[in-house]
Design an enzyme around this catalytic site. Structure first.
Site, PDB file in Angstrom:
ATOM      1  N   GLU A   1       2.407  -4.771   6.659  1.00  0.00           N
ATOM      2  CA  GLU A   1       0.641  -5.165   6.153  1.00  0.00           C
ATOM      3  C   GLU A   1       0.907  -3.998   4.611  1.00  0.00           C
ATOM      4  O   GLU A   1       0.447  -4.990   4.359  1.00  0.00           O
ATOM      5  CB  GLU A   1      -0.476  -4.792   7.006  1.00  0.00           C
ATOM      6  CG  GLU A   1      -1.381  -5.830   7.716  1.00  0.00           C
ATOM      7  CD  GLU A   1      -0.301  -5.382   9.273  1.00  0.00           C
ATOM      8  OE1 GLU A   1      -0.873  -6.119  10.341  1.00  0.00           O
ATOM      9  OE2 GLU A   1      -0.255  -4.550   9.804  1.00  0.00           O
TER      10      GLU A   1
ATOM     11  N   PHE B   1     -12.201  -3.857  20.422  1.00  0.00           N
ATOM     12  CA  PHE B   1     -10.887  -3.554  20.139  1.00  0.00           C
ATOM     13  C   PHE B   1     -10.573  -4.314  18.634  1.00  0.00           C
ATOM     14  O   PHE B   1     -11.298  -4.857  17.606  1.00  0.00           O
ATOM     15  CB  PHE B   1     -10.495  -5.728  21.485  1.00  0.00           C
ATOM     16  CG  PHE B   1      -9.010  -5.569  20.712  1.00  0.00           C
ATOM     17  CD1 PHE B   1      -7.852  -4.186  21.309  1.00  0.00           C
ATOM     18  CD2 PHE B   1      -8.231  -6.628  20.563  1.00  0.00           C
ATOM     19  CE1 PHE B   1      -6.341  -4.207  21.238  1.00  0.00           C
ATOM     20  CE2 PHE B   1      -7.182  -6.865  19.741  1.00  0.00           C
ATOM     21  CZ  PHE B   1      -6.222  -5.977  20.642  1.00  0.00           C
TER      22      PHE B   1
ATOM     23  N   MET C   1      14.880  13.552  -4.067  1.00  0.00           N
ATOM     24  CA  MET C   1      14.295  14.344  -5.022  1.00  0.00           C
ATOM     25  C   MET C   1      13.405  16.236  -4.664  1.00  0.00           C
ATOM     26  O   MET C   1      13.470  16.925  -5.210  1.00  0.00           O
ATOM     27  CB  MET C   1      13.166  13.673  -5.962  1.00  0.00           C
ATOM     28  CG  MET C   1      12.247  14.640  -7.062  1.00  0.00           C
ATOM     29  SD  MET C   1      12.983  14.803  -8.433  1.00  0.00           S
ATOM     30  CE  MET C   1      12.767  13.020  -8.661  1.00  0.00           C
TER      31      MET C   1
END
Length: 583
Positions: free
Chosen positions: A52, A114, A481
């Site tokens: 996602e 759920f 970095m």
């Protein structure tokens, strides 16, 4: 005319009515009714991502490269919480997104069902606005309102949480033109303030335009008006990381990006200017350095659509609230009507000084021996791709800063990077969104090996949809970095800044069915890059580079713009005692 339809069908119909062509998503139980409706139509293409977070970043890439809102669809619970990073990234970088999340049925909300999560509560701080829709009759109007809010004023992400029973239930579909909105941001700037700025421009001896992502967000007209204003005045122009491309890198007045890893001449101009005109930037800490030493002797003007950004960080003398395109149009008209005056002698002396700063050669480096310098890799990438229809995304880290320094952008919407949140894992899924929007373009994600691994699973998405995205990895086997800061700030104690277990990227690419290329020899680099460009499919390019190269210039944390660290190869030479300078 209103029509009766299910909530799930309303979602799809509203997306069609809003002109949506692509949705990035991942199904789950709480959004299956919507996915069933997607299956039964052909107007909208759905792209199945592998995570996602990837869906939201892909939607960001789509939005930033097109100027249209991006759309993501995820399920409840972990689907929604996995979207939080992308939402926050879009909020900080002002990217218009509509994220649709499924929710447990209304009668189960609050029961710890759920895959239940308080999505509205969780995402309130990381969206421009969000909604939980409990009535099907209100769903269509909410969807249309969401598009308006996401794209009006300062753009940003919005979220609509839709319970499953609302998706199943039947209600009345409302057309977009029937929806009343109470959100109408001010777009026209105050004419008195604009006139005050025009007067300041007439007498300034050391002016500079400081531009940001707001110019690009305002649309093509804003970039065109900016170019006209710069050409007419002859003022130097610099930009934030997010604003690259609004003014062409080849333009006569361009002095490069400013900020922590900005160019010496840009940062020095910002420090020494007497008129600083901020157009669509928000005085981010990566730009300002030490606040009490930021542009200390200048009159400061700030043009911004977001009232909360003005005087939030830096107090300005000439605040102008409004849309960049509208304000620039009025500013040009006022300045021209007053005689197009500038202090030509002062401006000539100012450019003489800027050219002396340019002569320092702050990006100079030496490509010697058989190890590829990362700067050289990007310089060759620029040379071999600049004539293509090219879009560039990046991950986050040293490679991101080198890409901003060494790649040139002539137009807006060609540069997609995570600025405000600095999200590792952004670039690969963003490149997928860009390629979906521009199927025939050359889309390159400049990455570090550590960032790229964060969303490597999206290689499956690229293969499934035949998206020929090019992943150009500068592989130094380090969190570059982090390692640089540990060297300069933490006594060279390299705590957890490297991985002892990296994959063979060529084999990894081949495992997904993509093409893998590895290059470690600078003499073979051009041929390898051309092989990447010409291959008709996804490519994972593993470019092995110098492991301990630092990214300069660098404004150390807590220092002013005129306290930059320069690399060894600038004409000023290395600043000795870097450790002491950083304390």
């Amino acid at each position: 005319m209103t029509k009766a339809m299910t909530g799930a069908k309303m979602v799809v119909q509203a997306l069609i009515d809003q002109g949506v062509e692509v949705v990035f998503g991942y199904p789950g139980g709480a959004v299956l009714p919507i996915y069933d409706e997607i299956f039964q139509q052909n107007s909208i293409k759905h792209v199945l991502v592998r995570h996602e977070q990837g869906a939201v970043h892909a939607a960001e890439g789509y939005a930033r490269s097109t100027g249209k809102p991006g759309v993501a669809l995820v399920t409840s619970g972990p689907g929604a919480t996995n979207a939080v990073t992308g939402l926050t990234d879009a909020l900080l970088d002002s990217i218009p997104l509509i994220v649709l999340t499924g929710q447990v049925p209304t009668f189960m909300i609050g029961s710890d069902a759920f895959q239940e999560a308080d999505t509205v509560g969780i995402t309130r701080p990381c969206t421009k606005h969000n909604w939980l829709v409990k009535e099907t009759d209100k769903l269509a109007a909410t969807l249309h309102e969401a598009f308006h809010v996401a794209t009006s004023g300062r753009p940003g992400p919005v979220l609509i949480d839709i319970p499953k029973d609302v998706q199943f239930a039947t209600g009345k579909y409302t057309q977009a033109q029937q929806v009343e909105t109470h959100y109408n941001p001010q777009v026209k700037g105050d004419l008195d303030a604009i006139t005050e700025l025009a007067k300041a421009m007439e007498t300034a001896k050391r002016p500079v335009f400081y531009t940001g992502g707001g110019v690009i967000n305002s649309g093509p007209a804003a970039s065109q008006l900016l170019r006209e204003l710069v050409a007419a005045t002859g003022f130097p122009i610099t930009s934030t990381l997010m604003g690259l491309g609004a003014y062409p890198a080849s333009g006569d007045s361009w002095i490069g990006m400013l900020g922590m890893h900005g160019l010496y001449e840009a940062n020095m101009a910002m420090h020494d200017c007497d008129l600083m005109i901020n157009i669509g930037a928000r005085f981010d800490d990566r730009i300002t350095g030490r606040l009490d030493a930021f542009s200390p002797n200048s009159t400061k003007a700030h043009i911004d659509i977001d009232a909360s950004s003005i005087n939030k960080v830096i107090h300005v003398d000439i605040p102008i609230l409004g849309d960049v395109a509208h304000v620039l149009e009025d500013l040009l008209n006022v300045w021209k009507s007053r005689g197009r005056k500038t202090d030509k002698e002062g401006l000539s002396n100012w450019w003489d000084q800027i050219n002396k700063w340019k002569a320092v050669g702050c990006l100079n480096y030496k490509q010697e021996g058989k190890i590829i310098k990362p700067q050289y890799a990007l310089q060759r990438l620029e040379e071999l791709t600049k004539k293509h229809d090219r879009y560039v995304t990046t991950e986050v880290g040293q490679h991101q800063m080198w890409a901003a320094q060494f790649l040139g952008f002539e137009d807006p919407n060609r540069w997609m990077t995570s600025g405000g949140l600095g999200t590792m894992g952004y670039g690969f899924p963003a490149s997928i969104g860009v390629q979906m929007a521009h199927p025939d373009a050359l889309v390159i994600n400049v990455a570090g090996e550590a960032s790229w691994l964060m969303n490597m699973q999206e290689l499956g998405t690229a293969m499934q949809y035949n998206l020929p995205v090019k992943q150009f990895i500068l592989n130094n086997e380090r969190l570059g970095m982090v390692r640089q800061w540990q060297q300069l700030l933490h006594g060279e104690r390299y705590s957890s800044s490297w991985s002892e277990s990296l994959p063979d990227f060529v084999k990894l690419a081949e495992a997904f069915g993509a093409k893998g290329i590895q290059c470690h020899d600078p003499d073979a680099l051009d041929d390898a890059i051309m092989e990447m460009i010409t291959y008709d499919g996804p490519v994972l390019f593993d470019c092995l580079v110098e492991k301990h190269e630092n990214c300069f210039p660098m404004i150390p944390s807590g220092k002013a713009h005129n306290e930059m660290l320069l690399g060894d190869d600038s004409t000023e030479g290395a600043i000795q005692g870097a450790g002491e300078a950083l304390v």
